[in-house]
Design an enzyme around this catalytic site. Structure first.
Site, PDB file in Angstrom:
ATOM      1  N   ASN A   7       0.990  -1.299  -0.068  1.00  0.00           N
ATOM      2  CA  ASN A   7       0.054  -0.195  -0.097  1.00  0.00           C
ATOM      3  C   ASN A   7       0.768   1.341  -0.033  1.00  0.00           C
ATOM      4  O   ASN A   7       2.105   1.060  -0.153  1.00  0.00           O
ATOM      5  CB  ASN A   7      -0.878  -0.112   1.274  1.00  0.00           C
ATOM      6  CG  ASN A   7      -0.164  -0.219   2.367  1.00  0.00           C
ATOM      7  OD1 ASN A   7       0.572   0.713   2.848  1.00  0.00           O
ATOM      8  ND2 ASN A   7      -0.429  -1.291   3.210  1.00  0.00           N
ATOM      9  N   PRO A  40      -3.698 -11.803   9.829  1.00  0.00           N
ATOM     10  CA  PRO A  40      -4.177 -11.653  11.122  1.00  0.00           C
ATOM     11  C   PRO A  40      -4.425 -10.382  11.395  1.00  0.00           C
ATOM     12  O   PRO A  40      -3.648  -9.107  10.669  1.00  0.00           O
ATOM     13  CB  PRO A  40      -3.210 -12.346  12.167  1.00  0.00           C
ATOM     14  CG  PRO A  40      -1.653 -12.328  11.144  1.00  0.00           C
ATOM     15  CD  PRO A  40      -2.403 -12.425   9.753  1.00  0.00           C
ATOM     16  N   PHE A  80      -4.403   3.363  14.737  1.00  0.00           N
ATOM     17  CA  PHE A  80      -4.544   4.655  13.569  1.00  0.00           C
ATOM     18  C   PHE A  80      -5.532   4.055  12.647  1.00  0.00           C
ATOM     19  O   PHE A  80      -5.529   2.631  12.075  1.00  0.00           O
ATOM     20  CB  PHE A  80      -3.224   4.628  13.031  1.00  0.00           C
ATOM     21  CG  PHE A  80      -2.340   5.522  13.830  1.00  0.00           C
ATOM     22  CD1 PHE A  80      -1.627   5.047  15.066  1.00  0.00           C
ATOM     23  CD2 PHE A  80      -2.032   6.838  13.376  1.00  0.00           C
ATOM     24  CE1 PHE A  80      -0.804   5.592  15.455  1.00  0.00           C
ATOM     25  CE2 PHE A  80      -1.355   7.702  14.291  1.00  0.00           C
ATOM     26  CZ  PHE A  80      -0.651   6.884  15.465  1.00  0.00           C
TER      27      PHE A  80
HETATM   28  N1  CTP Z   1      -4.037  -3.588  11.816  1.00  0.00           N
HETATM   29  C1  CTP Z   1      -3.590  -4.337  12.485  1.00  0.00           C
HETATM   30  N2  CTP Z   1      -3.646  -5.559  11.445  1.00  0.00           N
HETATM   31  C2  CTP Z   1      -4.141  -5.682  10.253  1.00  0.00           C
HETATM   32  C3  CTP Z   1      -4.668  -4.611   9.863  1.00  0.00           C
HETATM   33  C4  CTP Z   1      -5.041  -3.374  10.607  1.00  0.00           C
HETATM   34  O1  CTP Z   1      -2.792  -4.530  13.421  1.00  0.00           O
HETATM   35  N3  CTP Z   1      -4.093  -7.009   9.763  1.00  0.00           N
HETATM   36  C5  CTP Z   1      -4.174  -2.118  12.498  1.00  0.00           C
HETATM   37  C6  CTP Z   1      -3.492  -1.017  12.100  1.00  0.00           C
HETATM   38  O2  CTP Z   1      -1.804  -0.815  12.302  1.00  0.00           O
HETATM   39  C7  CTP Z   1      -4.281   0.289  12.627  1.00  0.00           C
HETATM   40  C8  CTP Z   1      -5.464  -0.286  12.689  1.00  0.00           C
HETATM   41  O3  CTP Z   1      -5.237  -1.803  12.900  1.00  0.00           O
HETATM   42  O4  CTP Z   1      -3.508   0.597  13.672  1.00  0.00           O
HETATM   43  C9  CTP Z   1      -6.701  -0.043  12.032  1.00  0.00           C
HETATM   44  O5  CTP Z   1      -6.068  -0.368  10.750  1.00  0.00           O
HETATM   45  P1  CTP Z   1      -6.868  -0.024   9.451  1.00  0.00           P
HETATM   46  O6  CTP Z   1      -6.035  -0.447   8.138  1.00  0.00           O
HETATM   47  O7  CTP Z   1      -7.396   1.375   9.244  1.00  0.00           O
HETATM   48  O8  CTP Z   1      -8.210  -0.948   9.496  1.00  0.00           O
HETATM   49  P2  CTP Z   1      -8.792  -2.297   9.349  1.00  0.00           P
HETATM   50  O9  CTP Z   1      -8.866  -2.782  10.869  1.00  0.00           O
HETATM   51  O10 CTP Z   1      -7.573  -3.133   8.529  1.00  0.00           O
HETATM   52  O11 CTP Z   1      -9.977  -2.319   8.518  1.00  0.00           O
HETATM   53  P3  CTP Z   1     -10.195  -1.755   7.216  1.00  0.00           P
HETATM   54  O12 CTP Z   1      -9.088  -2.110   6.299  1.00  0.00           O
HETATM   55  O13 CTP Z   1     -11.467  -2.353   6.693  1.00  0.00           O
HETATM   56  O14 CTP Z   1     -10.570  -0.267   7.030  1.00  0.00           O
END
Ligand code: CTP
Length: 407
Positions: free
Chosen positions: A210, A305, A323
């Site tokens: 990303n 995960p 975040f």
């Molecule tokens: N995060 C994580 N593990 C993942 C995905 C996200 O630990 N597999 C953590 C990120 O580091 C961040 C938070 O969860 O602190 C939110 O991440 P974000 O990408 O905004 O959200 P997601 O939970 O992945 O949900 P979505 O992509 O559906 O918005």
């Protein structure tokens, strides 16, 4: 850098080694931070670099003389008490030896011996000289006496040798000065920061990722360390240099990040999960480069995960900060993540703007607390956003004691 050094008067003591030319860059960096450098040179330093150079860059007359018409009466006593901090860069073996023995035989040594403000010593010399037990003993004595010593960097030395002895990058010296002038309200706090993207390989040359570059996470790591925390930075692939004084652990995939984070979680007080972890990875890895075929290609993905949600389940005393990277419905999505992942704070981050989110130096975020409090912040440099997040951490971290703060 947040302008920690703004309006601070910094005495830059330059002694006579080949690295004296780097004092010019140090002075430039201090000016860039809106600090007010006052340069003092030893006689031998003037053999390596002309005072006019440092005078022009600092905008202030360079001091060199203890006696004679150029000397200002009693300045050898007053200067080290009037400034906010002193930095000796480069500090030669000779200067270090004289200070360790309490000898004040020129303007710089007398100023430093009479100084009441923090002194940062930046040794720079040949590696054999630096390794000499006498020099090491002298540095040990100075440390014991309350001087701060910045270890030299390793690399090629002017004499042709290689090893420890290089003057650290002026940016790192300025960062050390910032540490000395920042209240240490997070001293003793173990903080784990995650940063950057993850790379999810599907053949030896291709991967899914990303737009994250790691800037927000690296800013958090730098600022937390500046405020006294012990910082471990678990970083996905990033071109950013490792922040000084931070333990950086590089990982590539979400699974590697999960393993690293879980290993260190039990002895961590605060997790700042700024990494943009890939939610999916290719279901299989092909060991040889996938060739262009005639038909369309379908890539099957498996779930990665959710590291933060896992931490939310396992947490005992840890403070968890997430975040939320969003392109729409910022607060609703962020609140759902705060609750769903059992967080203490979420930093809601709109990522589809040119001046906020991925790959830029500024960010506009909203802090949403577990107790429902919502704090929208204006567009700020990422280090300032980091400071605001850490201000909140400092208020809720039980180890923060007011008496630890020094001004
Ligand atoms: N995060 C994580 N593990 C993942 C995905 C996200 O630990 N597999 C953590 C990120 O580091 C961040 C938070 O969860 O602190 C939110 O991440 P974000 O990408 O905004 O959200 P997601 O939970 O992945 O949900 P979505 O992509 O559906 O918005």
């Amino acid at each position: 850098m947040v302008k920690v050094l703004k309006d601070k008067c910094i005495l830059v003591g330059v002694s006579g080694g080949i690295a004296a030319y780097k004092a010019a860059e140090l002075v430039r960096q201090l000016i860039a931070q809106e600090a007010r450098p006052q340069v003092v040179m030893t006689r031998s330093a003037t053999e390596f670099i002309g005072p006019l150079t440092l005078e022009t860059l600092s905008g202030t007359p360079v001091r060199t003389a203890l006696f004679g018409p150029a000397a200002v009466p009693l300045e050898h006593i007053s200067l080290g008490q009037q400034v906010d901090a002193l930095v000796l860069a480069p500090a030669t073996a000779n200067l270090i030896g004289k200070l360790a023995a309490g000898i004040g035989d020129d303007l710089l040594t007398t100023i430093v011996l009479a100084a009441t403000r923090p002194v940062l010593i930046c040794p720079a010399m040949n590696v054999k000289m630096y390794d000499n037990p006498i020099v090491q003993d002298n540095l040990g004595r100075l440390r014991q006496a309350g001087f701060h010593v910045l270890s030299p960097a390793a690399g090629a030395l002017a004499c042709g040798a290689a090893g420890w002895g290089r003057l650290p990058d002026p940016v790192d010296i300025v960062e050390e000065l910032a540490v000395l002038l920042t209240p240490q309200d997070l001293q003793g706090c173990e903080i784990m920061v995650t940063a950057g993207p993850t790379h999810e390989d599907f053949d030896p040359v291709r991967f899914l990722t990303n737009r994250s570059t790691g800037k927000m996470g690296y800013a958090l790591a730098r600022v937390a360390r500046r405020r006294g925390a012990r910082v471990r930075l678990v970083s996905g692939p990033s071109a950013l240099p490792s922040p000084a004084g931070v333990e950086r652990l590089m990982v590539r995939t979400a699974l590697e990040m999960q393993e690293m984070v879980m290993e260190h979680f039990p002895h961590t007080d605060v997790v700042l999960m700024a990494a943009a972890v890939s939610d999916y990875r290719p279901a299989s890895f092909v060991g040889t480069k996938i060739k262009r075929g005639g038909e369309e290609m379908i890539l099957r993905l498996s779930h990665n995960p959710d590291i933060l949600a896992e931490l939310g389940k396992q947490k005992t005393r840890q403070i968890l900060v997430g975040f939320a990277a969003e392109t729409d419905d910022l607060q609703t999505h962020a609140r759902d993540k705060l609750k769903g992942k059992n967080l203490d704070l979420i930093v809601a981050n709109e990522v589809n703007r040119a001046d906020s989110g991925f790959a830029v130096d500024t960010n506009e975020v909203t802090l949403i607390h577990r107790d429902g409090q919502v704090i929208p912040l204006p567009l700020l440099p990422k280090e300032e956003v980091a400071d605001r997040v850490l201000d909140w951490v400092a208020t809720v971290w039980p180890g923060n004691r007011a008496e630890r703060i020094h001004g």
